[in-house]
Motif scaffolding. Structure first.
Motif, short mmCIF file in Angstrom:
data_model
loop_
_atom_site.label_atom_id
_atom_site.label_comp_id
_atom_site.label_asym_id
_atom_site.label_seq_id
_atom_site.Cartn_x
_atom_site.Cartn_y
_atom_site.Cartn_z
N LEU A 109 -65.74 59.39 131.13
CA LEU A 109 -67.38 59.74 131.72
C LEU A 109 -67.92 58.73 132.31
CD1 LEU A 109 -69.37 62.08 131.92
CD2 LEU A 109 -70.02 61.37 129.55
N LEU A 110 -67.94 57.48 131.58
CA LEU A 110 -68.54 56.46 132.08
C LEU A 110 -68.15 55.87 133.47
CD1 LEU A 110 -69.04 54.51 128.77
CD2 LEU A 110 -70.88 55.50 130.11
N VAL A 111 -66.77 55.88 133.64
CA VAL A 111 -66.10 55.56 134.59
C VAL A 111 -66.46 56.37 135.87
CG1 VAL A 111 -64.07 55.05 136.04
CG2 VAL A 111 -64.44 53.91 133.66
N ARG A 112 -66.56 57.66 135.72
CA ARG A 112 -66.90 58.58 136.72
C ARG A 112 -68.29 58.37 137.14
NH1 ARG A 112 -63.89 62.13 133.78
NH2 ARG A 112 -65.81 63.21 132.68
N GLY A 113 -69.05 57.98 136.22
CA GLY A 113 -70.54 57.57 136.45
C GLY A 113 -70.77 56.42 137.36
N LEU A 114 -69.89 55.43 137.10
CA LEU A 114 -70.17 54.08 138.07
C LEU A 114 -69.57 54.32 139.33
CD1 LEU A 114 -68.85 51.62 135.21
CD2 LEU A 114 -70.91 51.99 135.90
N ARG A 115 -68.62 55.29 139.51
CA ARG A 115 -68.01 55.58 140.74
C ARG A 115 -69.01 56.46 141.73
NH1 ARG A 115 -63.13 58.39 138.86
NH2 ARG A 115 -61.62 56.66 137.91
N SER A 116 -69.76 57.44 140.86
CA SER A 116 -70.56 58.15 141.58
C SER A 116 -71.82 57.51 142.39
CB SER A 116 -71.18 59.24 140.61
OG SER A 116 -70.15 59.94 140.01
N PRO A 117 -71.92 57.89 143.62
CA PRO A 117 -73.25 57.48 144.31
C PRO A 117 -74.51 57.73 143.84
CG PRO A 117 -72.24 59.40 145.60
CD PRO A 117 -71.35 58.82 144.40
N THR A 171 -70.99 42.72 133.00
CA THR A 171 -71.59 42.68 134.32
C THR A 171 -70.88 42.10 135.34
OG1 THR A 171 -74.05 42.48 133.04
CG2 THR A 171 -73.76 41.66 135.49
N ARG A 172 -70.05 41.10 134.90
CA ARG A 172 -69.00 40.45 135.79
C ARG A 172 -68.19 41.64 136.31
NH1 ARG A 172 -64.80 35.28 135.18
NH2 ARG A 172 -63.80 35.95 137.13
N ILE A 173 -67.39 42.47 135.41
CA ILE A 173 -66.51 43.32 135.65
C ILE A 173 -67.24 44.50 136.68
CG2 ILE A 173 -64.95 45.28 134.85
CD1 ILE A 173 -64.66 43.47 132.44
N VAL A 174 -68.38 45.04 136.39
CA VAL A 174 -69.17 45.86 137.15
C VAL A 174 -69.53 45.56 138.62
CG1 VAL A 174 -70.98 47.43 137.31
CG2 VAL A 174 -70.09 47.18 135.19
N ARG A 175 -69.90 44.16 138.49
CA ARG A 175 -70.25 43.57 139.95
C ARG A 175 -69.02 43.41 140.81
NH1 ARG A 175 -72.59 39.27 138.15
NH2 ARG A 175 -74.70 40.41 138.47
N ASP A 176 -67.95 43.03 140.07
CA ASP A 176 -66.64 43.03 140.95
C ASP A 176 -66.23 44.51 141.63
OD1 ASP A 176 -66.38 40.35 140.23
OD2 ASP A 176 -64.73 40.51 139.06
N GLY A 177 -66.53 45.34 140.61
CA GLY A 177 -66.25 46.77 141.06
C GLY A 177 -66.88 47.22 142.17
N THR A 178 -68.27 46.83 142.11
CA THR A 178 -69.36 47.23 143.05
C THR A 178 -68.76 46.42 144.31
OG1 THR A 178 -70.98 47.45 141.40
CG2 THR A 178 -71.77 47.05 143.81
N GLU A 179 -68.64 45.37 144.40
CA GLU A 179 -68.18 44.49 145.41
C GLU A 179 -66.94 44.88 146.21
OE1 GLU A 179 -68.25 40.41 144.14
OE2 GLU A 179 -70.63 40.25 144.06
N SER A 180 -66.05 45.41 145.36
CA SER A 180 -64.85 45.93 145.92
C SER A 180 -64.91 47.30 146.48
CB SER A 180 -63.68 45.96 144.97
OG SER A 180 -63.87 46.72 143.98
N GLY A 185 -65.42 50.03 144.49
CA GLY A 185 -64.77 50.98 143.45
C GLY A 185 -65.98 51.80 142.66
N PHE A 186 -66.99 50.81 142.46
CA PHE A 186 -68.14 51.26 141.68
C PHE A 186 -69.29 51.30 142.60
CE2 PHE A 186 -66.34 49.22 137.67
CZ PHE A 186 -65.62 50.14 137.31
N THR A 187 -70.08 52.35 142.66
CA THR A 187 -71.49 52.43 143.72
C THR A 187 -72.60 52.35 142.79
OG1 THR A 187 -71.47 55.00 143.21
CG2 THR A 187 -69.94 53.93 145.10
N VAL A 188 -72.90 51.19 141.98
CA VAL A 188 -74.19 50.99 141.47
C VAL A 188 -74.93 49.99 141.95
CG1 VAL A 188 -73.26 51.67 139.11
CG2 VAL A 188 -73.18 49.32 139.71
N SER A 189 -76.12 50.14 141.96
CA SER A 189 -77.18 49.23 142.66
C SER A 189 -77.46 48.05 141.73
CB SER A 189 -78.58 49.99 143.17
OG SER A 189 -79.19 50.59 142.05
N ASP A 190 -77.46 48.15 140.43
CA ASP A 190 -77.73 47.05 139.63
C ASP A 190 -76.52 46.93 138.40
OD1 ASP A 190 -78.65 45.16 137.90
OD2 ASP A 190 -80.86 46.25 137.92
#
Length: 198
Positions: A188-196, A133-142, A144-149
């Motif tokens: 595949l998972l990384v592409r999904g995290l990047r996709s709006p 979660t911390r890594i994904v949150r860092d990616g969202t804040e920067s 790089g990732f476009t996830v809402s949760d």
């Protein structure tokens, strides 16, 4: 055997327990065996761990914590969250493969112990998902990732990669081509995290 005058610690008891489990397996290993390996009475072991179940739970937790600590170092690194995510997943897979491949008897023993110690396993999984979660949150804040949760996304990533860290799949981990399958899934998972989100 414990050296004369050496202070017996919980950590030393857990080390000896691990050796006894490796030698005898979980069905036959006893507290008396652990005490004998340490050169002390079984009552001395019970002063540190009140029951055999408590000793088995502690040795299971110690085993799981080794993986958590290794991965926590990746979480704490600065740098691109996508790279950290890939490194974290690869390190988890490598750690599980190493444990299963280098010491299959002990790995089989721990598989039995983790089945017995559901709370220790649940705590371990919670910790691993918190790290993700911390890594994904860092990616969202920067950006790089476009996830809402991030917590939900991290949980999904953890469960989606189960084939590469759940001991139930250990027999597959040495198959030819498994690394390519792992990489394809992570891509595949990384592409999904990047996709709006839709």
């Amino acid at each position: 055997m414990a050296a004369t005058g050496e202070t017996l610690t919980s950590e030393r008891i857990l080390e000896a327990t691990e050796e006894v489990l490796r030698r005898h397996g979980p069905a036959k290993a006893t507290v008396v065996d652990v005490a004998r390996a340490l050169g002390v009475s079984h009552g001395t072991v019970y002063r540190h761990f009140r029951t055999k179940a408590a000793l088995r739970e502690a040795v299971t937790k110690r085993w799981l914590d080794r993986t958590s600590e290794l991965l926590a170092g990746i979480v704490a690194e600065d740098g691109d969250p996508e790279v950290r995510l890939r490194d974290w997943l690869a390190a988890l897979f490598a750690a599980k493969r190493r444990k299963a491949g280098l010491d299959p008897e002990l790995f089989a023993t721990y598989t039995v112990l983790t089945d017995e110690n559901g709370e220790a396993v649940a705590d371990h999984v919670t910790d691993l998902i918190a790290q993700l979660t911390r890594i994904v949150r860092d990616g969202t804040e920067s950006g790089g990732f476009t996830v809402s949760d991030p917590a939900t996304a991290a949980r999904a990533v953890f469960h989606a990669t189960g084939r590469f860290h759940d001991p139930a799949y250990a027999r597959e981990w040495q198959r030819p081509g498994i690394e390519d399958e792992f990489t394809a899934l992570v891509d595949l998972l990384v592409r999904g995290l990047r996709s709006p989100s839709p």
